[in-house]
Scaffold this motif. Structure first.
Motif, PDB file in Angstrom:
ATOM      1  N   GLU A  26       0.808  -1.232   0.000  1.00  0.00           N
ATOM      2  CA  GLU A  26       0.000   0.000   0.000  1.00  0.00           C
ATOM      3  C   GLU A  26       0.845   1.289   0.000  1.00  0.00           C
ATOM      4  OE1 GLU A  26      -3.244   0.065   2.823  1.00  0.00           O
ATOM      5  OE2 GLU A  26      -3.695   2.164   2.422  1.00  0.00           O
ATOM      6  N   PRO A  27       1.834   1.430   0.911  1.00  0.00           N
ATOM      7  CA  PRO A  27       2.615   2.676   0.887  1.00  0.00           C
ATOM      8  C   PRO A  27       3.357   2.881  -0.445  1.00  0.00           C
ATOM      9  CG  PRO A  27       3.068   1.432   2.905  1.00  0.00           C
ATOM     10  CD  PRO A  27       2.275   0.535   2.014  1.00  0.00           C
ATOM     11  N   LEU A  28       3.869   1.777  -0.994  1.00  0.00           N
ATOM     12  CA  LEU A  28       4.594   1.839  -2.265  1.00  0.00           C
ATOM     13  C   LEU A  28       3.673   2.280  -3.394  1.00  0.00           C
ATOM     14  CD1 LEU A  28       7.129   1.106  -4.015  1.00  0.00           C
ATOM     15  CD2 LEU A  28       6.155  -1.177  -4.227  1.00  0.00           C
ATOM     16  N   ILE A  29       2.497   1.668  -3.467  1.00  0.00           N
ATOM     17  CA  ILE A  29       1.556   1.981  -4.540  1.00  0.00           C
ATOM     18  C   ILE A  29       1.072   3.427  -4.417  1.00  0.00           C
ATOM     19  CG2 ILE A  29      -0.794   1.476  -5.354  1.00  0.00           C
ATOM     20  CD1 ILE A  29      -0.196  -1.503  -4.867  1.00  0.00           C
ATOM     21  N   LYS A  30       0.786   3.859  -3.197  1.00  0.00           N
ATOM     22  CA  LYS A  30       0.282   5.224  -3.018  1.00  0.00           C
ATOM     23  C   LYS A  30       1.351   6.266  -3.331  1.00  0.00           C
ATOM     24  CE  LYS A  30      -3.769   4.412  -0.318  1.00  0.00           C
ATOM     25  NZ  LYS A  30      -4.504   4.449   0.950  1.00  0.00           N
ATOM     26  N   GLU A  31       2.600   5.990  -2.944  1.00  0.00           N
ATOM     27  CA  GLU A  31       3.677   6.930  -3.255  1.00  0.00           C
ATOM     28  C   GLU A  31       3.933   6.951  -4.768  1.00  0.00           C
ATOM     29  OE1 GLU A  31       5.182   9.317  -1.982  1.00  0.00           O
ATOM     30  OE2 GLU A  31       7.100   9.535  -3.032  1.00  0.00           O
ATOM     31  N   THR A  32       3.811   5.806  -5.419  1.00  0.00           N
ATOM     32  CA  THR A  32       3.957   5.750  -6.884  1.00  0.00           C
ATOM     33  C   THR A  32       2.947   6.683  -7.543  1.00  0.00           C
ATOM     34  OG1 THR A  32       4.714   3.452  -6.773  1.00  0.00           O
ATOM     35  CG2 THR A  32       3.894   4.215  -8.900  1.00  0.00           C
ATOM     36  N   VAL A  33       1.702   6.627  -7.081  1.00  0.00           N
ATOM     37  CA  VAL A  33       0.652   7.489  -7.630  1.00  0.00           C
ATOM     38  C   VAL A  33       0.935   8.962  -7.323  1.00  0.00           C
ATOM     39  CG1 VAL A  33      -1.770   8.146  -7.316  1.00  0.00           C
ATOM     40  CG2 VAL A  33      -1.158   5.753  -7.629  1.00  0.00           C
ATOM     41  N   ASN A  34       1.300   9.252  -6.089  1.00  0.00           N
ATOM     42  CA  ASN A  34       1.546  10.653  -5.734  1.00  0.00           C
ATOM     43  C   ASN A  34       2.709  11.237  -6.524  1.00  0.00           C
ATOM     44  OD1 ASN A  34      -0.579  10.804  -3.944  1.00  0.00           O
ATOM     45  ND2 ASN A  34       0.645  10.061  -2.216  1.00  0.00           N
ATOM     46  N   LYS A  35       3.748  10.426  -6.718  1.00  0.00           N
ATOM     47  CA  LYS A  35       4.879  10.885  -7.525  1.00  0.00           C
ATOM     48  C   LYS A  35       4.455  11.148  -8.962  1.00  0.00           C
ATOM     49  CE  LYS A  35       8.527   8.284  -7.527  1.00  0.00           C
ATOM     50  NZ  LYS A  35       9.682   7.385  -7.252  1.00  0.00           N
ATOM     51  N   ALA A  36       3.689  10.216  -9.530  1.00  0.00           N
ATOM     52  CA  ALA A  36       3.246  10.363 -10.921  1.00  0.00           C
ATOM     53  C   ALA A  36       2.420  11.639 -11.084  1.00  0.00           C
ATOM     54  CB  ALA A  36       2.440   9.141 -11.359  1.00  0.00           C
ATOM     55  N   ILE A  37       1.525  11.900 -10.129  1.00  0.00           N
ATOM     56  CA  ILE A  37       0.656  13.080 -10.220  1.00  0.00           C
ATOM     57  C   ILE A  37       1.485  14.360 -10.020  1.00  0.00           C
ATOM     58  CG2 ILE A  37      -1.303  14.311  -9.154  1.00  0.00           C
ATOM     59  CD1 ILE A  37      -2.332  11.796 -10.468  1.00  0.00           C
ATOM     60  N   ASN A  38       2.384  14.349  -9.055  1.00  0.00           N
ATOM     61  CA  ASN A  38       3.089  15.588  -8.710  1.00  0.00           C
ATOM     62  C   ASN A  38       4.334  15.869  -9.543  1.00  0.00           C
ATOM     63  OD1 ASN A  38       1.268  16.415  -6.652  1.00  0.00           O
ATOM     64  ND2 ASN A  38       2.100  14.793  -5.350  1.00  0.00           N
ATOM     65  N   LEU A  39       4.982  14.802 -10.021  1.00  0.00           N
ATOM     66  CA  LEU A  39       6.195  15.008 -10.827  1.00  0.00           C
ATOM     67  C   LEU A  39       5.969  14.740 -12.307  1.00  0.00           C
ATOM     68  CD1 LEU A  39       8.909  12.987  -8.799  1.00  0.00           C
ATOM     69  CD2 LEU A  39       8.539  15.455  -8.716  1.00  0.00           C
ATOM     70  N   SER A  40       4.962  13.994 -12.643  1.00  0.00           N
ATOM     71  CA  SER A  40       4.705  13.374 -13.955  1.00  0.00           C
ATOM     72  C   SER A  40       5.349  11.994 -13.963  1.00  0.00           C
ATOM     73  CB  SER A  40       5.198  14.218 -15.138  1.00  0.00           C
ATOM     74  OG  SER A  40       6.246  13.570 -15.828  1.00  0.00           O
ATOM     75  N   PRO A  41       4.631  11.015 -14.541  1.00  0.00           N
ATOM     76  CA  PRO A  41       5.123   9.624 -14.490  1.00  0.00           C
ATOM     77  C   PRO A  41       6.481   9.443 -15.168  1.00  0.00           C
ATOM     78  CG  PRO A  41       3.111   9.824 -15.842  1.00  0.00           C
ATOM     79  CD  PRO A  41       3.291  11.111 -15.144  1.00  0.00           C
ATOM     80  N   ASP A  42       6.774  10.228 -16.198  1.00  0.00           N
ATOM     81  CA  ASP A  42       8.069  10.066 -16.860  1.00  0.00           C
ATOM     82  C   ASP A  42       9.217  10.389 -15.898  1.00  0.00           C
ATOM     83  OD1 ASP A  42       6.868   9.259 -19.150  1.00  0.00           O
ATOM     84  OD2 ASP A  42       7.246  11.085 -20.300  1.00  0.00           O
ATOM     85  N   LYS A  43       9.053  11.458 -15.133  1.00  0.00           N
ATOM     86  CA  LYS A  43      10.113  11.856 -14.190  1.00  0.00           C
ATOM     87  C   LYS A  43      10.141  10.974 -12.953  1.00  0.00           C
ATOM     88  CE  LYS A  43      10.270  16.687 -15.558  1.00  0.00           C
ATOM     89  NZ  LYS A  43       9.502  17.912 -15.365  1.00  0.00           N
ATOM     90  N   ALA A  44       9.030  10.326 -12.664  1.00  0.00           N
ATOM     91  CA  ALA A  44       8.919   9.558 -11.419  1.00  0.00           C
ATOM     92  C   ALA A  44       9.434   8.125 -11.557  1.00  0.00           C
ATOM     93  CB  ALA A  44       7.462   9.536 -10.961  1.00  0.00           C
TER      94      ALA A  44
END
Lengths: 263, 263
Positions: free
Chosen positions: B202-220
Motif C-alpha cells: 500500500e505505501p509503495l503503490i500510493k507513493e507511486t501514484v503521488n509521484k506520478a501526479i506531482n512530478l509526472s510519471p516520466d520523471k517519477a
C-alpha cells in the motif's frame, strides 16, 4: 541520544542516489549520527553530507573503519567492488537492494545483513518513513537485534524476510510500482497529444488504487478487456497504430486480464 | 426542487450495472427525480430502483416516453438495440460510454448527447461524484446547456469534449486504470505465493501514484528497467518461469520503460 546505544560511533552511508539520500536523512532525523557519506561523485557526496551534517569523500580509503554501521545503497556493479575493498573493524555492513542475496557479504565481514525499504524513492520528495515496510535479514542474532532496533526507530513495519522471499517481494514491487507507473506514462503520452492534462486522471487513478487495496485488484478490475468487448478493443488497437510499442502492450495486457479473470 | 427545472418530469436510467448504479444514485442524491430503472434483469432493475425510489421494468415498452432525460448506461451490443426501439417524445437521450461516438443517436432522436464519467465504478463502493470529471457532448446548444446544468450539480469538473477526443481520453484511462490494476493483480499473485499480504504494498503503490501526479510519471520512474540493470532483469525473468504470461509482460514493459526514457 538513547537511540544511539548500538550505533553511537556513527553510520557510514555508501551511495548518494535515491535510496541513500532518503535513508541517510531518515536516520539523521531519527537522531543517529551520520559519520561519512561516500560517493564516486564528490559533488553528490557533499550535497547529501550537508543535509545530514557528516563528512564526505569519494575515496573509499577515507571511509573510517570504526563506524558501527555501513549502509551500502549502491548499484549492483559497484556493490561488489565495495564489498571487496571496504575496510570494516567491528561494524555491521548492510545493503538496501531488493534483489541481492545476503550471501554477497559472506567470508568478507563478521556482521552483516540486509536493510531493504519497500518503497520508491525520488530525490526532492519527502517520504514519511514511519509508513515504509523494512525487510531485515542478518547473519547472526546480535546483528539481527541491532538492525531491528534501528528499523523500529524509523518505522513500525519492520519484518524479518529471508533473501529468497525478499527477491519475490521485490519482483512484485516492480509490477506494482515501476510497471503501473509506466501505464501512467503511456496515458500521459496519449493525453498530451490531445492537450489534456494528466491531472485529469487523478480521481480515476486514486480510486483504482483504493479499490485494489480495499477489494483486492482481482475483484476491482473493470474495462473492455475484462468484458472481452472486442469492438472497443479492436478500435483501441487501431488508435494505437502510431505507437507500435504501446499497441503490443495493449494486446498483451488485455489478453492477460481476460485470462486471469476467466479462471 | 430548483435543480429540477430542466428535468422536472424525471430521468429514466437504462441499465443497472456499475455506471448506471453510481450515476442513478448520484442524480437521486442531488435531488433529481428518477422515473424508471430499466434492465434486462428485473431483479437488478428492482434492486437499483429501491435505492432511488423509482419504478422499474425489464420491458422496454414500459419505459415512459415523457421523461426529460434518458441515460443509457448499457453494454455496446444492447445500446444499439435500445437506440432502435426506445420511444422518446421530447427528452434528451445520452449514453455514458467513453468509446462510442455521439453519431449512434443521429436520425433517431431530436436531442441527444454523451455524459461520460471519467472514473472506475464498482457496485458497493461509494464515489464522491464532486471529484469525477464528466465529459459532455451534445447535438445542439440547448441540450448542451441542459447537460451542463445537470453535470455541474454533480461535479465541478464538467467539460465539453467531442467524440474523437473522448475516445482518446478513454484509451488513456484504460492504461491508467485497467492496466495499472492488472499490474497490481500480478503483484497480488506473486505475493500470495509467498504468503505476503497485498496490503504490504500500500505505501509503495500510493507513493507511486503521488509521484506520478506531482512530478509526472516520466520523471517519477525508477527500477531495474530504467537503469537497464540486466542482472536483475534476467533474474526476474527466470523467477517468472512458471508464469509465461507475466514473463511476456515483464519483458515487454521493461523494454518500453527503457525506450521511453532513453528519448
Amino acid at each position: 541520544m538513547s537511540k544511539n546505544n548500538s550505533f553511537g560511533n556513527g553510520i557510514a552511508i555508501l551511495g548518494s542516489g535515491n535510496v541513500a539520500t532518503h535513508l541517510a536523512k531518515a536516520l539523521f532525523n531519527s537522531g543517529y549520527k551520520i559519520k561519512t557519506i561516500y560517493s564516486r561523485t564528490l559533488e553528490s557526496a557533499k550535497e547529501l553530507a550537508l543535509n545530514v551534517k557528516s563528512d564526505f569523500t569519494n575515496n573509499l580509503v577515507q571511509v573510517p573503519d570504526d563506524a558501527d554501521l555501513y549502509v551500502l545503497a549502491l548499484k549492483d556493479e559497484i556493490l561488489e567492488y565495495i564489498v571487496q575493498h571496504l575496510k570494516v573493524r567491528h561494524g555491521i555492513v548492510v545493503h538496501t537492494a531488493g534483489s541481492i542475496s545476503i550471501e554477497i557479504f559472506e567470508n568478507t565481514f563478521n556482521n552483516f545483513g540486509v536493510f531493504y525499504p519497500l518503497q520508491t524513492f525520488t530525490k526532492g520528495r519527502n517520504i514519511d518513513f514511519s509508513n515504509v515496510p523494512l525487510c531485515i535479514e542478518a547473519n547472526n542474532e546480535q546483528t539481527k537485534n541491532k538492525l531491528f532496533e534501528l528499523a523500529r526507530s524509523l518505522t513500525n513495519q519492520a519484518d524479518f524476510i529471508d533473501s529468497e522471499k525478499r527477491k519475490k517481494i521485490h519482483l512484485a514491487a516492480v509490477f506494482a510500482c515501476n510497471f503501473s507507473n509506466h501505464m501512467y506514462s503511456v496515458a500521459l503520452h496519449l493525453l498530451s497529444e490531445q492537450d489534456v492534462d494528466f491531472k485529469k486522471l487523478e480521481p480515476l487513478i486514486k480510486e483504482t488504487v483504493n479499490k485494489a487495496i480495499n477489494l483486492s485488484p482481482d475483484k476491482a478490475q473493470t474495462g473492455p478487456a475484462l468484458r472481452n468487448d472486442k469492438k472497443v478493443i479492436d478500435e483501441h488497437i487501431e488508435m494505437l497504430n502510431n505507437y507500435p510499442e504501446f499497441q503490443k502492450i495493449y494486446k498483451l495486457i488485455s489478453e492477460s486480464i481476460y485470462k486471469i479473470n476467466k479462471k
